[in-house]
Design a protein around this motif. Structure first.
Motif, PDB file in Angstrom:
ATOM      1  N   UNK A   1      39.284 -45.863  67.111  1.00  0.00           N
ATOM      2  CA  UNK A   1      38.125 -45.463  66.298  1.00  0.00           C
ATOM      3  C   UNK A   1      37.241 -46.656  65.961  1.00  0.00           C
ATOM      4  N   UNK A   2      37.888 -47.784  65.599  1.00  0.00           N
ATOM      5  CA  UNK A   2      37.104 -48.989  65.279  1.00  0.00           C
ATOM      6  C   UNK A   2      36.341 -49.470  66.505  1.00  0.00           C
ATOM      7  N   UNK A   3      36.983 -49.396  67.679  1.00  0.00           N
ATOM      8  CA  UNK A   3      36.316 -49.864  68.903  1.00  0.00           C
ATOM      9  C   UNK A   3      35.142 -48.941  69.285  1.00  0.00           C
ATOM     10  N   UNK A   4      35.255 -47.643  68.967  1.00  0.00           N
ATOM     11  CA  UNK A   4      34.142 -46.722  69.272  1.00  0.00           C
ATOM     12  C   UNK A   4      32.905 -47.124  68.469  1.00  0.00           C
ATOM     13  N   UNK A   5      33.108 -47.516  67.208  1.00  0.00           N
ATOM     14  CA  UNK A   5      31.973 -47.931  66.374  1.00  0.00           C
ATOM     15  C   UNK A   5      31.430 -49.274  66.856  1.00  0.00           C
ATOM     16  N   UNK A   6      32.340 -50.181  67.210  1.00  0.00           N
ATOM     17  CA  UNK A   6      31.896 -51.506  67.696  1.00  0.00           C
ATOM     18  C   UNK A   6      31.062 -51.343  68.971  1.00  0.00           C
ATOM     19  N   UNK A   7      31.559 -50.527  69.878  1.00  0.00           N
ATOM     20  CA  UNK A   7      30.836 -50.301  71.141  1.00  0.00           C
ATOM     21  C   UNK A   7      29.427 -49.756  70.888  1.00  0.00           C
ATOM     22  N   UNK A   8      29.311 -48.901  69.898  1.00  0.00           N
ATOM     23  CA  UNK A   8      28.022 -48.243  69.619  1.00  0.00           C
ATOM     24  C   UNK A   8      26.924 -49.237  69.254  1.00  0.00           C
ATOM     25  N   UNK A   9      27.318 -50.446  68.800  1.00  0.00           N
ATOM     26  CA  UNK A   9      26.293 -51.429  68.379  1.00  0.00           C
ATOM     27  C   UNK A   9      25.401 -51.852  69.530  1.00  0.00           C
ATOM     28  N   UNK A  10      25.899 -51.683  70.756  1.00  0.00           N
ATOM     29  CA  UNK A  10      25.095 -52.074  71.921  1.00  0.00           C
ATOM     30  C   UNK A  10      24.001 -51.041  72.230  1.00  0.00           C
TER      31      UNK A  10
END
Ligand code: NAD
Length: 473
Positions: A180-189
Protein backbone atom coordinates in the motif's frame (compact mmCIF):
# COMPACT_ATOMS: atom_id res chain seq x y z
CA UNK A 1 11.93 5.79 -12.15
CA UNK A 2 12.15 2.43 -10.35
CA UNK A 3 11.10 2.16 -6.71
CA UNK A 4 13.48 1.25 -3.89
CA UNK A 5 12.03 -1.96 -2.43
CA UNK A 6 14.16 -1.84 0.70
CA UNK A 7 12.63 1.31 2.18
CA UNK A 8 8.93 1.75 2.99
CA UNK A 9 7.77 5.21 3.96
CA UNK A 10 4.74 7.45 4.23
CA UNK A 11 3.96 9.70 1.29
CA UNK A 12 2.89 13.17 2.44
CA UNK A 13 2.56 16.13 0.10
CA UNK A 14 4.68 14.49 -2.61
CA UNK A 15 7.53 13.50 -0.27
CA UNK A 16 8.72 10.28 1.31
CA UNK A 17 8.82 10.47 5.08
CA UNK A 18 9.49 8.25 8.00
CA UNK A 19 8.31 8.50 11.60
CA UNK A 20 10.03 8.28 14.95
CA UNK A 21 8.31 5.08 15.91
CA UNK A 22 8.26 2.13 13.48
CA UNK A 23 6.49 -1.17 13.21
CA UNK A 24 6.54 -4.14 10.84
CA UNK A 25 4.31 -6.84 9.45
CA UNK A 26 5.18 -10.55 9.65
CA UNK A 27 5.76 -12.96 6.77
CA UNK A 28 2.97 -15.45 7.51
CA UNK A 29 4.77 -18.35 5.81
CA UNK A 30 7.92 -18.05 7.92
CA UNK A 31 7.09 -15.92 10.96
CA UNK A 32 9.96 -13.56 10.00
CA UNK A 33 9.56 -9.82 10.43
CA UNK A 34 8.63 -7.78 7.38
CA UNK A 35 10.22 -4.43 6.54
CA UNK A 36 10.00 -1.50 8.96
CA UNK A 37 7.17 0.90 8.23
CA UNK A 38 6.08 4.20 9.79
CA UNK A 39 3.71 4.55 12.71
CA UNK A 40 1.86 7.73 11.85
CA UNK A 41 0.67 10.09 14.55
CA UNK A 42 -1.89 12.89 14.55
CA UNK A 43 0.84 15.22 13.36
CA UNK A 44 1.33 13.23 10.12
CA UNK A 45 -2.42 12.91 9.70
CA UNK A 46 -2.93 16.67 10.05
CA UNK A 47 -0.20 17.45 7.52
CA UNK A 48 -1.52 14.92 5.02
CA UNK A 49 -5.05 16.29 5.42
CA UNK A 50 -3.82 19.85 4.84
CA UNK A 51 -1.86 18.79 1.73
CA UNK A 52 -4.88 16.91 0.39
CA UNK A 53 -7.22 19.83 1.03
CA UNK A 54 -4.81 22.18 -0.79
CA UNK A 55 -4.44 19.72 -3.67
CA UNK A 56 -8.22 19.48 -3.98
CA UNK A 57 -8.44 23.15 -5.01
CA UNK A 58 -6.40 22.57 -8.17
CA UNK A 59 -6.90 18.84 -8.87
CA UNK A 60 -10.69 19.22 -8.91
CA UNK A 61 -10.28 21.85 -11.66
CA UNK A 62 -8.02 19.69 -13.85
CA UNK A 63 -10.07 18.58 -16.89
CA UNK A 64 -11.38 15.00 -16.78
CA UNK A 65 -9.32 14.01 -19.86
CA UNK A 66 -6.08 15.07 -18.17
CA UNK A 67 -6.94 13.28 -14.96
CA UNK A 68 -7.72 10.21 -17.05
CA UNK A 69 -4.30 10.42 -18.74
CA UNK A 70 -2.59 10.58 -15.34
CA UNK A 71 -4.57 7.55 -14.13
CA UNK A 72 -3.60 5.56 -17.23
CA UNK A 73 0.06 6.56 -16.87
CA UNK A 74 -0.10 5.38 -13.24
CA UNK A 75 -1.27 1.98 -14.50
CA UNK A 76 1.73 1.83 -16.85
CA UNK A 77 4.01 2.68 -13.92
CA UNK A 78 2.46 -0.13 -11.88
CA UNK A 79 2.91 -2.53 -14.77
CA UNK A 80 6.62 -1.69 -14.93
CA UNK A 81 6.88 -2.60 -11.22
CA UNK A 82 4.59 -5.64 -11.49
CA UNK A 83 7.08 -8.31 -10.44
CA UNK A 84 8.35 -6.30 -7.45
CA UNK A 85 4.80 -5.75 -6.22
CA UNK A 86 3.97 -9.45 -6.69
CA UNK A 87 7.08 -10.62 -4.80
CA UNK A 88 6.42 -8.20 -1.94
CA UNK A 89 2.76 -9.20 -1.85
CA UNK A 90 3.62 -12.89 -1.43
CA UNK A 91 6.09 -12.00 1.33
CA UNK A 92 3.72 -9.81 3.31
CA UNK A 93 0.33 -11.34 2.51
CA UNK A 94 1.27 -14.99 2.02
CA UNK A 95 -0.63 -15.78 -1.18
CA UNK A 96 1.06 -18.00 -3.78
CA UNK A 97 3.19 -16.05 -6.22
CA UNK A 98 0.96 -16.93 -9.21
CA UNK A 99 -2.01 -15.42 -7.37
CA UNK A 100 0.04 -12.39 -6.32
CA UNK A 101 0.89 -11.77 -9.98
CA UNK A 102 -2.79 -12.25 -10.82
CA UNK A 103 -3.71 -9.64 -8.20
CA UNK A 104 -1.39 -7.08 -9.80
CA UNK A 105 -2.88 -7.94 -13.21
CA UNK A 106 -6.35 -7.45 -11.76
CA UNK A 107 -5.24 -4.10 -10.29
CA UNK A 108 -4.01 -3.00 -13.72
CA UNK A 109 -7.28 -4.09 -15.30
CA UNK A 110 -9.22 -2.22 -12.61
CA UNK A 111 -7.31 1.05 -13.05
CA UNK A 112 -7.45 0.95 -16.84
CA UNK A 113 -11.13 0.02 -16.96
CA UNK A 114 -12.18 2.61 -14.38
CA UNK A 115 -10.33 5.20 -16.50
CA UNK A 116 -12.64 4.43 -19.45
CA UNK A 117 -15.76 5.26 -17.43
CA UNK A 118 -17.35 8.66 -17.84
CA UNK A 119 -19.78 10.83 -15.92
CA UNK A 120 -21.15 13.28 -18.48
CA UNK A 121 -23.52 16.03 -17.42
CA UNK A 122 -27.16 15.19 -18.02
CA UNK A 123 -29.03 18.02 -19.73
CA UNK A 124 -32.74 18.54 -20.32
CA UNK A 125 -33.93 21.53 -22.38
CA UNK A 126 -37.51 22.80 -21.95
CA UNK A 127 -38.45 26.04 -23.69
CA UNK A 128 -36.13 28.74 -22.37
CA UNK A 129 -35.05 26.54 -19.50
CA UNK A 130 -32.09 24.17 -19.34
CA UNK A 131 -31.66 21.78 -16.48
CA UNK A 132 -28.22 20.28 -16.00
CA UNK A 133 -27.29 17.54 -13.59
CA UNK A 134 -23.57 17.63 -12.78
CA UNK A 135 -21.37 15.29 -10.80
CA UNK A 136 -18.85 17.35 -8.86
CA UNK A 137 -15.96 16.06 -6.72
CA UNK A 138 -16.57 15.68 -3.00
CA UNK A 139 -13.22 16.76 -1.56
CA UNK A 140 -10.58 14.78 0.30
CA UNK A 141 -11.22 11.05 0.54
CA UNK A 142 -9.70 8.33 2.70
CA UNK A 143 -9.28 4.76 1.46
CA UNK A 144 -9.05 2.16 4.23
CA UNK A 145 -7.86 -1.20 2.97
CA UNK A 146 -7.87 -4.73 4.48
CA UNK A 147 -5.06 -7.30 4.33
CA UNK A 148 -6.52 -9.89 1.96
CA UNK A 149 -6.13 -8.01 -1.38
CA UNK A 150 -3.90 -5.06 -0.41
CA UNK A 151 -3.13 -3.99 -3.99
CA UNK A 152 -6.34 -4.59 -5.90
CA UNK A 153 -8.55 -3.09 -3.19
CA UNK A 154 -6.29 -0.03 -2.80
CA UNK A 155 -6.25 0.84 -6.50
CA UNK A 156 -10.00 0.15 -6.61
CA UNK A 157 -10.26 3.27 -4.42
CA UNK A 158 -7.36 5.34 -5.77
CA UNK A 159 -8.40 5.24 -9.44
CA UNK A 160 -12.06 6.33 -9.09
CA UNK A 161 -11.22 8.90 -6.41
CA UNK A 162 -8.58 10.78 -8.40
CA UNK A 163 -10.38 10.34 -11.73
CA UNK A 164 -13.38 12.17 -10.30
CA UNK A 165 -11.15 14.96 -8.91
CA UNK A 166 -10.76 13.89 -5.28
CA UNK A 167 -7.35 13.60 -3.58
CA UNK A 168 -7.06 10.40 -1.57
CA UNK A 169 -5.16 9.29 1.52
CA UNK A 170 -4.60 5.53 1.46
CA UNK A 171 -4.31 3.60 4.70
CA UNK A 172 -3.14 0.01 4.27
CA UNK A 173 -3.80 -2.63 6.91
CA UNK A 174 -1.12 -2.77 9.65
CA UNK A 175 -0.74 -6.45 8.68
CA UNK A 176 0.13 -5.65 5.03
CA UNK A 177 1.54 -2.12 4.91
CA UNK A 178 4.35 -2.49 2.37
CA UNK A 179 2.47 -2.74 -0.95
CA UNK A 180 0.00 0.00 0.00
CA UNK A 181 2.82 2.41 0.86
CA UNK A 182 4.56 1.64 -2.44
CA UNK A 183 1.32 2.29 -4.39
CA UNK A 184 1.20 5.82 -2.94
CA UNK A 185 4.93 6.37 -3.52
CA UNK A 186 4.62 5.26 -7.14
CA UNK A 187 1.72 7.67 -7.68
CA UNK A 188 4.03 10.67 -7.07
CA UNK A 189 5.46 10.20 -10.55
CA UNK A 190 2.03 10.77 -12.13
CA UNK A 191 0.02 13.08 -9.85
CA UNK A 192 0.74 16.47 -8.23
CA UNK A 193 1.73 16.50 -4.52
CA UNK A 194 -1.13 15.81 -2.14
CA UNK A 195 -3.34 14.01 -4.71
CA UNK A 196 -2.34 10.49 -3.64
CA UNK A 197 -0.84 10.06 -0.18
CA UNK A 198 -0.12 6.95 1.89
CA UNK A 199 0.06 6.62 5.68
CA UNK A 200 0.81 3.50 7.67
CA UNK A 201 0.32 3.07 11.37
CA UNK A 202 -1.17 1.06 14.17
CA UNK A 203 -4.74 0.40 15.23
CA UNK A 204 -5.29 4.05 16.14
CA UNK A 205 -4.64 5.39 12.64
CA UNK A 206 -8.01 4.38 11.14
CA UNK A 207 -10.02 6.17 13.84
CA UNK A 208 -7.75 9.25 13.50
CA UNK A 209 -8.59 9.42 9.81
CA UNK A 210 -12.32 8.74 10.08
CA UNK A 211 -12.79 11.28 12.86
CA UNK A 212 -10.71 14.03 11.21
CA UNK A 213 -12.83 17.00 10.10
CA UNK A 214 -11.20 17.34 6.64
CA UNK A 215 -12.29 14.28 4.61
CA UNK A 216 -15.55 14.37 2.74
CA UNK A 217 -15.66 10.62 2.27
CA UNK A 218 -14.37 7.37 3.71
CA UNK A 219 -14.16 4.40 1.39
CA UNK A 220 -13.76 1.44 3.69
CA UNK A 221 -13.23 -2.22 2.92
CA UNK A 222 -13.02 -4.57 5.87
CA UNK A 223 -15.11 -6.37 8.44
CA UNK A 224 -18.71 -5.56 9.29
CA UNK A 225 -17.66 -5.01 12.90
CA UNK A 226 -15.19 -2.26 11.95
CA UNK A 227 -17.46 -0.88 9.24
CA UNK A 228 -20.06 0.01 11.87
CA UNK A 229 -17.41 1.92 13.84
CA UNK A 230 -16.32 3.75 10.70
CA UNK A 231 -19.88 4.81 9.98
CA UNK A 232 -20.39 6.01 13.53
CA UNK A 233 -17.17 8.04 13.45
CA UNK A 234 -17.90 9.47 9.98
CA UNK A 235 -21.37 10.54 11.06
CA UNK A 236 -19.93 13.29 13.29
CA UNK A 237 -19.23 15.48 10.25
CA UNK A 238 -21.62 13.69 7.88
CA UNK A 239 -18.82 12.25 5.76
CA UNK A 240 -20.01 10.10 2.91
CA UNK A 241 -19.20 6.44 3.43
CA UNK A 242 -18.87 3.50 1.14
CA UNK A 243 -18.66 0.33 3.18
CA UNK A 244 -17.59 -2.94 1.57
CA UNK A 245 -17.88 -5.42 4.42
CA UNK A 246 -18.00 -9.08 5.27
CA UNK A 247 -19.83 -11.84 3.47
CA UNK A 248 -21.17 -15.34 4.08
CA UNK A 249 -21.67 -16.35 0.46
CA UNK A 250 -23.84 -19.37 -0.30
CA UNK A 251 -23.49 -21.69 -3.28
CA UNK A 252 -26.87 -23.20 -4.18
CA UNK A 253 -26.17 -26.34 -6.21
CA UNK A 254 -29.20 -27.72 -8.03
CA UNK A 255 -29.65 -31.42 -8.74
CA UNK A 256 -29.00 -31.22 -12.51
CA UNK A 257 -25.32 -30.17 -12.40
CA UNK A 258 -22.37 -32.08 -13.77
CA UNK A 259 -21.25 -33.27 -10.34
CA UNK A 260 -17.50 -33.81 -10.87
CA UNK A 261 -16.95 -30.60 -12.80
CA UNK A 262 -18.93 -28.33 -10.46
CA UNK A 263 -17.64 -29.94 -7.25
CA UNK A 264 -14.10 -29.22 -8.43
CA UNK A 265 -14.98 -25.58 -9.17
CA UNK A 266 -16.88 -25.05 -5.93
CA UNK A 267 -14.03 -26.48 -3.85
CA UNK A 268 -11.59 -24.17 -5.66
CA UNK A 269 -13.80 -21.15 -4.96
CA UNK A 270 -14.17 -22.00 -1.27
CA UNK A 271 -10.42 -22.38 -0.67
CA UNK A 272 -8.96 -19.72 -3.00
CA UNK A 273 -6.72 -17.26 -1.10
CA UNK A 274 -7.08 -19.78 1.76
CA UNK A 275 -10.73 -18.75 2.12
CA UNK A 276 -9.71 -15.16 2.92
CA UNK A 277 -11.95 -13.47 0.37
CA UNK A 278 -15.02 -11.45 1.21
CA UNK A 279 -16.82 -13.25 -1.64
CA UNK A 280 -15.33 -16.71 -1.16
CA UNK A 281 -17.92 -19.48 -0.99
CA UNK A 282 -18.60 -19.91 2.71
CA UNK A 283 -21.77 -22.05 2.81
CA UNK A 284 -22.19 -24.91 0.34
CA UNK A 285 -25.85 -25.95 -0.13
CA UNK A 286 -26.42 -29.01 -2.34
CA UNK A 287 -29.79 -30.47 -3.34
CA UNK A 288 -30.38 -33.61 -1.31
CA UNK A 289 -30.64 -36.14 -4.15
CA UNK A 290 -27.04 -35.50 -5.26
CA UNK A 291 -25.53 -34.52 -1.91
CA UNK A 292 -23.48 -37.64 -1.15
CA UNK A 293 -21.97 -37.88 -4.62
CA UNK A 294 -21.25 -34.15 -4.67
CA UNK A 295 -19.53 -34.25 -1.29
CA UNK A 296 -17.40 -37.19 -2.41
CA UNK A 297 -16.29 -35.24 -5.50
CA UNK A 298 -15.57 -32.12 -3.43
CA UNK A 299 -13.48 -34.14 -0.99
CA UNK A 300 -11.50 -35.65 -3.88
CA UNK A 301 -10.84 -32.20 -5.34
CA UNK A 302 -9.88 -30.75 -1.95
CA UNK A 303 -7.30 -33.48 -1.32
CA UNK A 304 -5.43 -32.28 -4.41
CA UNK A 305 -4.91 -28.72 -3.15
CA UNK A 306 -1.34 -28.16 -2.02
CA UNK A 307 -0.82 -26.11 1.15
CA UNK A 308 2.50 -24.33 1.67
CA UNK A 309 4.58 -21.18 1.37
CA UNK A 310 3.50 -18.98 -1.53
CA UNK A 311 7.01 -19.10 -2.95
CA UNK A 312 6.78 -22.85 -3.65
CA UNK A 313 5.42 -24.00 -7.03
CA UNK A 314 1.88 -25.41 -7.37
CA UNK A 315 0.75 -24.21 -3.94
CA UNK A 316 -2.98 -23.44 -3.92
CA UNK A 317 -3.35 -22.45 -0.26
CA UNK A 318 -0.77 -20.16 1.28
CA UNK A 319 -0.80 -19.44 5.03
CA UNK A 320 -3.45 -17.46 6.89
CA UNK A 321 -2.32 -13.87 6.67
CA UNK A 322 -1.77 -13.05 10.36
CA UNK A 323 -1.59 -14.58 13.80
CA UNK A 324 -4.85 -13.07 15.02
CA UNK A 325 -6.79 -14.47 12.07
CA UNK A 326 -4.94 -17.81 12.34
CA UNK A 327 -6.04 -18.17 15.96
CA UNK A 328 -9.60 -17.23 15.00
CA UNK A 329 -9.73 -19.85 12.23
CA UNK A 330 -8.21 -22.48 14.55
CA UNK A 331 -11.10 -21.75 16.91
CA UNK A 332 -13.42 -23.39 14.38
CA UNK A 333 -11.20 -26.50 14.47
CA UNK A 334 -11.53 -26.59 18.26
CA UNK A 335 -15.29 -26.59 17.75
CA UNK A 336 -15.07 -29.84 15.75
CA UNK A 337 -14.80 -31.97 18.87
CA UNK A 338 -16.91 -29.71 21.05
CA UNK A 339 -19.79 -29.67 18.60
CA UNK A 340 -19.31 -33.22 17.42
CA UNK A 341 -18.98 -32.16 13.79
CA UNK A 342 -18.33 -34.76 11.10
CA UNK A 343 -15.18 -33.93 9.13
CA UNK A 344 -15.39 -34.90 5.43
CA UNK A 345 -11.81 -33.86 4.67
CA UNK A 346 -9.04 -32.02 6.55
CA UNK A 347 -9.57 -31.34 10.24
CA UNK A 348 -5.93 -31.45 11.39
CA UNK A 349 -3.41 -28.65 10.97
CA UNK A 350 0.39 -28.73 10.70
CA UNK A 351 2.55 -27.18 13.44
CA UNK A 352 4.23 -23.79 12.80
CA UNK A 353 6.26 -21.74 12.07
CA UNK A 354 3.90 -20.56 9.28
CA UNK A 355 0.18 -19.99 9.82
CA UNK A 356 -0.93 -22.95 7.69
CA UNK A 357 -4.44 -24.42 7.80
CA UNK A 358 -5.54 -27.59 6.00
CA UNK A 359 -8.61 -27.12 3.76
CA UNK A 360 -11.49 -28.64 5.66
CA UNK A 361 -15.12 -29.50 4.90
CA UNK A 362 -17.57 -30.04 7.75
CA UNK A 363 -20.29 -32.48 6.70
CA UNK A 364 -23.80 -31.25 7.53
CA UNK A 365 -23.24 -29.39 10.83
CA UNK A 366 -26.26 -27.97 12.63
CA UNK A 367 -27.44 -25.02 10.55
CA UNK A 368 -27.38 -22.76 13.61
CA UNK A 369 -23.76 -23.55 14.40
CA UNK A 370 -21.04 -20.92 14.25
CA UNK A 371 -19.42 -22.43 11.16
CA UNK A 372 -22.64 -21.66 9.25
CA UNK A 373 -23.71 -18.37 10.77
CA UNK A 374 -20.28 -16.66 11.00
CA UNK A 375 -17.66 -15.82 8.38
CA UNK A 376 -14.61 -17.99 9.25
CA UNK A 377 -12.43 -16.17 6.67
CA UNK A 378 -10.23 -19.23 6.42
CA UNK A 379 -10.23 -22.61 4.60
CA UNK A 380 -12.99 -24.35 6.53
CA UNK A 381 -16.50 -24.61 5.07
CA UNK A 382 -19.77 -26.25 6.01
CA UNK A 383 -21.41 -28.66 3.54
CA UNK A 384 -25.21 -28.43 3.82
CA UNK A 385 -28.23 -29.67 1.92
CA UNK A 386 -31.66 -28.47 0.81
CA UNK A 387 -34.78 -30.04 -0.55
CA UNK A 388 -36.72 -27.99 -3.09
CA UNK A 389 -35.43 -24.94 -5.01
CA UNK A 390 -37.54 -22.75 -2.71
CA UNK A 391 -35.91 -24.38 0.30
CA UNK A 392 -32.47 -23.64 -1.19
CA UNK A 393 -33.39 -19.96 -1.60
CA UNK A 394 -34.66 -19.76 1.95
CA UNK A 395 -31.49 -21.27 3.40
CA UNK A 396 -29.22 -19.11 1.23
CA UNK A 397 -31.02 -16.00 2.49
CA UNK A 398 -30.94 -17.06 6.12
CA UNK A 399 -28.05 -14.74 7.03
CA UNK A 400 -27.47 -11.14 8.06
CA UNK A 401 -24.93 -10.90 5.20
CA UNK A 402 -25.62 -10.29 1.52
CA UNK A 403 -22.41 -9.83 -0.42
CA UNK A 404 -22.23 -12.61 -3.03
CA UNK A 405 -24.00 -15.85 -3.93
CA UNK A 406 -24.04 -18.36 -6.73
CA UNK A 407 -26.49 -20.82 -8.21
CA UNK A 408 -25.25 -23.82 -10.17
CA UNK A 409 -27.39 -25.70 -12.70
CA UNK A 410 -27.37 -26.90 -16.30
CA UNK A 411 -30.77 -25.19 -16.72
CA UNK A 412 -30.07 -21.46 -16.99
CA UNK A 413 -33.72 -20.46 -16.74
CA UNK A 414 -34.24 -22.45 -13.55
CA UNK A 415 -31.01 -21.16 -12.04
CA UNK A 416 -31.77 -17.53 -12.97
CA UNK A 417 -35.16 -17.85 -11.27
CA UNK A 418 -33.42 -18.91 -8.06
CA UNK A 419 -30.68 -16.26 -8.48
CA UNK A 420 -33.21 -13.42 -8.66
CA UNK A 421 -34.61 -14.42 -5.27
CA UNK A 422 -31.28 -14.24 -3.46
CA UNK A 423 -30.67 -11.15 -1.38
CA UNK A 424 -27.08 -10.31 -2.20
CA UNK A 425 -25.23 -7.61 -4.13
CA UNK A 426 -23.50 -9.99 -6.56
CA UNK A 427 -25.22 -13.15 -7.71
CA UNK A 428 -23.69 -15.46 -10.29
CA UNK A 429 -25.10 -18.42 -12.18
CA UNK A 430 -22.53 -21.16 -12.90
CA UNK A 431 -19.68 -18.98 -11.68
CA UNK A 432 -18.61 -17.12 -8.56
CA UNK A 433 -16.17 -14.33 -7.79
CA UNK A 434 -15.99 -13.14 -11.40
CA UNK A 435 -16.03 -9.38 -10.92
CA UNK A 436 -15.99 -6.69 -13.58
CA UNK A 437 -14.86 -3.10 -12.81
CA UNK A 438 -17.43 -1.72 -15.29
CA UNK A 439 -20.21 -2.74 -12.92
CA UNK A 440 -21.04 -1.85 -9.31
CA UNK A 441 -19.91 -4.06 -6.47
CA UNK A 442 -22.01 -3.78 -3.35
CA UNK A 443 -23.32 -5.62 -0.36
CA UNK A 444 -26.90 -6.00 0.81
CA UNK A 445 -27.85 -6.12 4.48
CA UNK A 446 -24.82 -6.03 6.82
CA UNK A 447 -22.39 -6.61 3.94
CA UNK A 448 -22.18 -2.92 3.20
CA UNK A 449 -23.54 0.43 2.18
CA UNK A 450 -23.19 2.00 -1.25
CA UNK A 451 -21.08 0.53 -4.02
CA UNK A 452 -17.65 0.65 -5.54
CA UNK A 453 -16.70 0.51 -9.23
CA UNK A 454 -18.82 1.00 -12.31
CA UNK A 455 -20.69 4.26 -12.92
CA UNK A 456 -22.49 3.90 -9.58
CA UNK A 457 -19.10 3.64 -7.89
CA UNK A 458 -17.83 6.80 -9.63
CA UNK A 459 -20.96 8.69 -8.59
CA UNK A 460 -20.20 7.71 -5.01
CA UNK A 461 -17.14 9.98 -5.23
CA UNK A 462 -19.29 12.92 -6.36
CA UNK A 463 -21.89 15.34 -5.19
CA UNK A 464 -24.79 15.82 -7.55
CA UNK A 465 -25.59 19.37 -8.47
CA UNK A 466 -28.70 20.36 -10.39
CA UNK A 467 -28.36 23.60 -12.32
CA UNK A 468 -31.55 25.34 -13.37
CA UNK A 469 -30.61 27.72 -16.20
CA UNK A 470 -33.18 30.19 -17.53
CA UNK A 471 -32.40 32.34 -20.56
CA UNK A 472 -34.65 35.27 -19.56
CA UNK A 473 -35.00 36.86 -16.14
P1 NAD B 1 -10.77 -5.05 9.52
O1 NAD B 1 -12.12 -4.47 9.56
O2 NAD B 1 -10.17 -5.58 10.77
O3 NAD B 1 -9.71 -3.96 9.00
C1 NAD B 1 -9.87 -3.31 7.76
C2 NAD B 1 -9.11 -2.00 7.80
O4 NAD B 1 -9.71 -1.14 8.76
C3 NAD B 1 -7.64 -2.10 8.20
O5 NAD B 1 -6.89 -1.19 7.43
C4 NAD B 1 -7.67 -1.69 9.66
O6 NAD B 1 -6.44 -1.16 10.11
C5 NAD B 1 -8.73 -0.60 9.63
N1 NAD B 1 -9.37 -0.33 10.92
C6 NAD B 1 -9.43 -1.12 12.03
N2 NAD B 1 -10.16 -0.51 12.99
C7 NAD B 1 -10.57 0.68 12.49
C8 NAD B 1 -11.37 1.74 12.99
N3 NAD B 1 -11.91 1.70 14.22
N4 NAD B 1 -11.61 2.80 12.20
C9 NAD B 1 -11.10 2.85 10.93
N5 NAD B 1 -10.33 1.87 10.40
C10 NAD B 1 -10.07 0.79 11.17
O7 NAD B 1 -10.81 -6.14 8.38
P2 NAD B 1 -9.65 -7.15 7.92
O8 NAD B 1 -9.53 -8.20 9.00
O9 NAD B 1 -8.46 -6.39 7.49
O10 NAD B 1 -10.30 -7.81 6.63
C11 NAD B 1 -11.14 -8.92 6.66
C12 NAD B 1 -12.59 -8.52 6.56
O11 NAD B 1 -12.77 -7.66 5.44
C13 NAD B 1 -13.52 -9.70 6.31
O12 NAD B 1 -14.69 -9.55 7.08
C14 NAD B 1 -13.86 -9.59 4.82
O13 NAD B 1 -15.07 -10.20 4.46
C15 NAD B 1 -13.86 -8.12 4.64
N6 NAD B 1 -13.61 -7.76 3.24
C16 NAD B 1 -14.63 -7.20 2.52
C17 NAD B 1 -14.45 -6.91 1.19
C18 NAD B 1 -15.55 -6.30 0.37
O14 NAD B 1 -15.26 -5.76 -0.69
N7 NAD B 1 -16.80 -6.35 0.80
C19 NAD B 1 -13.22 -7.17 0.59
C20 NAD B 1 -12.21 -7.73 1.35
C21 NAD B 1 -12.41 -8.02 2.69
Amino acid sequence: MGLDWKVFQNTINGKQETTQQKRHGVNPATGENGPEVPVSTKEEVDRAMKAAADAFESWSEVPWEERKKAVLAYADGLEAEKENFAQELTKEQGKPLAFARAEVDAALHWIRTVATLELPEETVTEGDKEIVVRFTPLGVTVGIVPWNFPIQLAVGKIAPSVLTGNPIIVKPSPFTPACGLKLAELAQQYFPPGVVQGLSGGDDLGPMLTSHPTPAKISFTGSTFTGKKVMESASKTLKRVTLELGGNDPAVILDDVNIDEIAQKVAGLAFLNSGQICIALKRIFVQESIADKFLEAMVKATKNFKVGPGTEPDVYLGPIQNKMQYERVKGFFTDIEKENWKVAVGGKNPDGPGYFITPTIIDRPDENSRIVTEEPFGPIVPFLTFNTDADGIKKANDTSMGLGASVWSSDLERAAKVARKIRAGNVWVNAHLELDPRFPFSGHKESGIGSEWGITGLKAYCNTQTLYLKRKE
